[in-house]
Design a protein around this motif. Structure first.
Motif, PDB file in Angstrom:
ATOM      1  N   UNK A 172       0.859  -1.181   0.000  1.00 47.77           N
ATOM      2  CA  UNK A 172       0.000   0.000   0.000  1.00 47.77           C
ATOM      3  C   UNK A 172       0.893   1.228   0.000  1.00 47.77           C
ATOM      4  N   UNK A 173       0.576   2.195  -0.855  1.00 51.72           N
ATOM      5  CA  UNK A 173       1.356   3.424  -0.863  1.00 51.72           C
ATOM      6  C   UNK A 173       0.662   4.488  -0.030  1.00 51.72           C
ATOM      7  N   UNK A 174       1.360   4.946   0.994  1.00 53.46           N
ATOM      8  CA  UNK A 174       0.894   6.086   1.783  1.00 53.46           C
ATOM      9  C   UNK A 174       2.087   7.027   1.908  1.00 53.46           C
ATOM     10  N   UNK A 175       2.061   8.165   1.235  1.00 51.62           N
ATOM     11  CA  UNK A 175       3.204   9.078   1.310  1.00 51.62           C
ATOM     12  C   UNK A 175       3.505   9.474   2.756  1.00 51.62           C
ATOM     13  N   UNK A 176       4.779   9.576   3.081  1.00 54.11           N
ATOM     14  CA  UNK A 176       5.199   9.893   4.453  1.00 54.11           C
ATOM     15  C   UNK A 176       4.467  11.117   5.002  1.00 54.11           C
ATOM     16  N   UNK A 177       4.287  12.109   4.187  1.00 54.22           N
ATOM     17  CA  UNK A 177       3.647  13.340   4.643  1.00 54.22           C
ATOM     18  C   UNK A 177       2.175  13.195   4.994  1.00 54.22           C
ATOM     19  N   UNK A 178       1.557  12.087   4.559  1.00 57.33           N
ATOM     20  CA  UNK A 178       0.124  11.891   4.811  1.00 57.33           C
ATOM     21  C   UNK A 178      -0.157  10.738   5.772  1.00 57.33           C
ATOM     22  N   UNK A 179       0.869  10.022   6.196  1.00 58.37           N
ATOM     23  CA  UNK A 179       0.699   8.795   6.977  1.00 58.37           C
ATOM     24  C   UNK A 179      -0.200   8.980   8.196  1.00 58.37           C
ATOM     25  N   UNK A 180       0.123   9.943   9.036  1.00 56.30           N
ATOM     26  CA  UNK A 180      -0.647  10.139  10.264  1.00 56.30           C
ATOM     27  C   UNK A 180      -2.096  10.511   9.959  1.00 56.30           C
ATOM     28  N   UNK A 181      -2.313  11.285   8.909  1.00 54.37           N
ATOM     29  CA  UNK A 181      -3.659  11.741   8.557  1.00 54.37           C
ATOM     30  C   UNK A 181      -4.495  10.606   7.967  1.00 54.37           C
ATOM     31  N   UNK A 182      -3.876   9.786   7.106  1.00 58.94           N
ATOM     32  CA  UNK A 182      -4.614   8.688   6.468  1.00 58.94           C
ATOM     33  C   UNK A 182      -4.947   7.579   7.460  1.00 58.94           C
ATOM     34  N   UNK A 183      -4.183   7.474   8.562  1.00 57.47           N
ATOM     35  CA  UNK A 183      -4.421   6.414   9.543  1.00 57.47           C
ATOM     36  C   UNK A 183      -5.157   6.886  10.790  1.00 57.47           C
ATOM     37  N   UNK A 184      -5.555   8.141  10.822  1.00 59.80           N
ATOM     38  CA  UNK A 184      -6.295   8.694  11.963  1.00 59.80           C
ATOM     39  C   UNK A 184      -7.789   8.700  11.626  1.00 59.80           C
ATOM     40  N   UNK A 185      -8.565   7.837  12.294  1.00 56.15           N
ATOM     41  CA  UNK A 185     -10.006   7.769  11.995  1.00 56.15           C
ATOM     42  C   UNK A 185     -10.741   9.098  12.173  1.00 56.15           C
ATOM     43  N   UNK A 186     -10.181  10.013  12.947  1.00 56.64           N
ATOM     44  CA  UNK A 186     -10.828  11.311  13.162  1.00 56.64           C
ATOM     45  C   UNK A 186     -10.418  12.359  12.135  1.00 56.64           C
ATOM     46  N   UNK A 187      -9.480  12.023  11.265  1.00 57.29           N
ATOM     47  CA  UNK A 187      -8.996  12.970  10.258  1.00 57.29           C
ATOM     48  C   UNK A 187      -9.915  12.957   9.042  1.00 57.29           C
ATOM     49  N   UNK A 188     -10.082  14.128   8.426  1.00 55.81           N
ATOM     50  CA  UNK A 188     -10.865  14.195   7.186  1.00 55.81           C
ATOM     51  C   UNK A 188     -10.161  13.435   6.059  1.00 55.81           C
ATOM     52  N   UNK A 189      -8.886  13.138   6.228  1.00 54.17           N
ATOM     53  CA  UNK A 189      -8.108  12.429   5.205  1.00 54.17           C
ATOM     54  C   UNK A 189      -8.075  10.910   5.428  1.00 54.17           C
ATOM     55  N   UNK A 190      -8.731  10.443   6.493  1.00 57.54           N
ATOM     56  CA  UNK A 190      -8.719   9.013   6.829  1.00 57.54           C
ATOM     57  C   UNK A 190      -9.186   8.178   5.644  1.00 57.54           C
ATOM     58  N   UNK A 191      -8.416   7.142   5.326  1.00 62.30           N
ATOM     59  CA  UNK A 191      -8.739   6.251   4.200  1.00 62.30           C
ATOM     60  C   UNK A 191      -9.447   5.016   4.751  1.00 62.30           C
ATOM     61  N   UNK A 192     -10.727   5.162   5.037  1.00 64.96           N
ATOM     62  CA  UNK A 192     -11.516   4.079   5.621  1.00 64.96           C
ATOM     63  C   UNK A 192     -11.539   2.877   4.687  1.00 64.96           C
ATOM     64  N   UNK A 193     -11.193   1.723   5.230  1.00 62.88           N
ATOM     65  CA  UNK A 193     -11.233   0.500   4.456  1.00 62.88           C
ATOM     66  C   UNK A 193      -9.993   0.220   3.635  1.00 62.88           C
ATOM     67  N   UNK A 194      -9.071   1.169   3.557  1.00 71.79           N
ATOM     68  CA  UNK A 194      -7.847   0.969   2.768  1.00 71.79           C
ATOM     69  C   UNK A 194      -6.950  -0.078   3.414  1.00 71.79           C
ATOM     70  N   UNK A 195      -6.878  -0.057   4.739  1.00 70.48           N
ATOM     71  CA  UNK A 195      -6.031  -0.987   5.482  1.00 70.48           C
ATOM     72  C   UNK A 195      -6.847  -1.691   6.552  1.00 70.48           C
ATOM     73  N   UNK A 196      -6.351  -2.844   6.988  1.00 68.95           N
ATOM     74  CA  UNK A 196      -6.950  -3.533   8.132  1.00 68.95           C
ATOM     75  C   UNK A 196      -6.267  -2.978   9.375  1.00 68.95           C
TER      76      UNK A 196
END
Length: 127
Positions: free
Chosen positions: A55-79
């Motif tokens: 899975x590609x998650x750019x370093x600059x977005x990692x915390x945002x994509x993995x934070x369920x409370x973030x507007x950038x959260x990628x729901x369902x992308x990862x387990x």
């Protein structure tokens, strides 16, 4: 004011995180026990290739994509219950990123020793 060097930050991170080999990562990935996360920049992926099934998650977005409370959260992308196995080009950025995920509360986090450079010489398929 004393500023910590990037070398110091990486050294401190390596003392606090789990580092795994490419073989360990391959086994976890083959058994579908982890999320294999490439944190390199998209330009690096385009130039060097990608690890199959990563899975590609750019370093600059990692915390945002993995934070369920973030507007950038990628729901369902990862387990979110599986181990997060990170890698970058050589293992420095992924060490820092793994430490950050631990600080966020992720308990199952590791990074791959040697990063993509090591993965290219391993059992993983580069596409």
């Amino acid at each position: 004011m004393a500023i910590k060097s990037s070398t110091t930050l990486v050294t401190e991170a390596l003392d606090q995180i789990k580092t795994i080999s490419t073989d360990e990562a391959f086994e976890k990935s083959s058994k579908n026990e982890c999320n294999l996360i490439d944190i390199r920049d998209i330009r690096e992926l385009d130039k060097e290739g990608r690890v199959e099934n990563s899975n590609h998650i750019p370093r600059g977005m990692l915390e945002f994509w993995l934070d369920p409370d973030s507007v950038y959260f990628k729901d369902g992308k990862l387990d979110m219950n599986k181990e997060m196995v990170l890698f970058c080009a050589g293992g420095l950025r992924s060490a820092l990123a793994a430490k950050t995920l631990q600080e966020m509360g992720f308990e199952k986090v590791s990074h791959i020793d040697g990063g993509f450079a090591a993965l290219k010489q391993s059992k993983f398929k580069i596409v």
